[in-house]
Scaffold this active site. Sequence first.
Site, PDB file in Angstrom:
ATOM      1  N   SER A  56      13.023  13.036  -4.112  1.00 14.53           N
ATOM      2  CA  SER A  56      11.571  12.868  -4.073  1.00 14.53           C
ATOM      3  C   SER A  56      10.944  13.805  -5.096  1.00 14.53           C
ATOM      4  O   SER A  56      11.573  14.788  -5.526  1.00 14.53           O
ATOM      5  CB  SER A  56      11.057  13.214  -2.672  1.00 14.53           C
ATOM      6  OG  SER A  56       9.653  13.329  -2.638  1.00 14.53           O
TER       7      SER A  56
ATOM      8  N   TYR B 231      10.887  18.671   4.873  1.00 11.35           N
ATOM      9  CA  TYR B 231      11.072  17.517   3.995  1.00 11.35           C
ATOM     10  C   TYR B 231      11.319  17.975   2.559  1.00 11.35           C
ATOM     11  O   TYR B 231      12.252  17.492   1.893  1.00 11.35           O
ATOM     12  CB  TYR B 231       9.850  16.605   4.047  1.00 11.35           C
ATOM     13  CG  TYR B 231       9.999  15.354   3.197  1.00 11.35           C
ATOM     14  CD1 TYR B 231      10.688  14.249   3.678  1.00 11.35           C
ATOM     15  CD2 TYR B 231       9.457  15.292   1.916  1.00 11.35           C
ATOM     16  CE1 TYR B 231      10.844  13.111   2.908  1.00 11.35           C
ATOM     17  CE2 TYR B 231       9.605  14.155   1.130  1.00 11.35           C
ATOM     18  CZ  TYR B 231      10.301  13.066   1.627  1.00 11.35           C
ATOM     19  OH  TYR B 231      10.449  11.950   0.847  1.00 11.35           O
TER      20      TYR B 231
END
Length: 270
Positions: A162, A176
């Site tokens: 990401s 995350y």
Amino acid sequence: MASLRTKPVVLVTGSGSGIGRATAVRFAELGYSCVVADIDEQSAKETLGMLQTPGIAVHVDVTMATSVEAMVTAAVQRFGRIDCAFNSAGIYGASARIVESPEDAFDRVMDVNVKGVWLCLKYEIAQMLQQEPVMSDPAKWADKPDVCRFRGVRGSIVNASSLAGLHSFPIISAPYCASKFAVLGLTQTAAMEYAKEGIRVNAVCPSIAATPMTYRNMEMAPPGSAERMASMHPAGRIAAPEEVAEAVCWLCSDACPFTTGEHLKIAGGN
């Protein structure tokens, strides 16, 4: 990597929706047989119904070794090999600052996003090591033995990291971000360890994409977060899942045989 003898085979985890689904659909459009794997088997079956080529839907819990091993076994039993894999399964977790974030939430995100990728790499690579190298177009590389070191390729894997794996991100939690940084470490290590065996491992680093998981996360975020996320991109919008899918397919293709251990940022100018 395509074979002249049979349709190439791709395995996509998290392909019941979002980026995983878009990627499975795109691979099918390119002629790949698809293994559609997701913890939600019904969603995987729905994706399977969208494909233009042969495929199977497989239930998988990427946090469990037995489940991941069974997924790979099912793929090989049906299609004989795995040419490419996209390890897309992942979760956001709660959007909370470190002090307010519970320990079990951290553990869950790391289990799915990091251990899940590690287990998928473990069993996908083990299978690819057993496969004979494939050249999709032998004539293309016949006169370039010193240029292309991947003339015989056993497999290509792309992991879903990401933009939050490259730097911190508004409203995205620390677990995350940590998990997506870790995915890049796994990607680079696996690429280094198996480059000489003809297995390429890369990652994609998309920014916020228009997926069901994103929209669920936005529902828990402060008011106005969606608008702020769109405006923070120079492109003025968030990504479509299909845009990430194209990047994954390119990384798995013969277009970049010397590319391994890399990450491709798909972030609208960020």
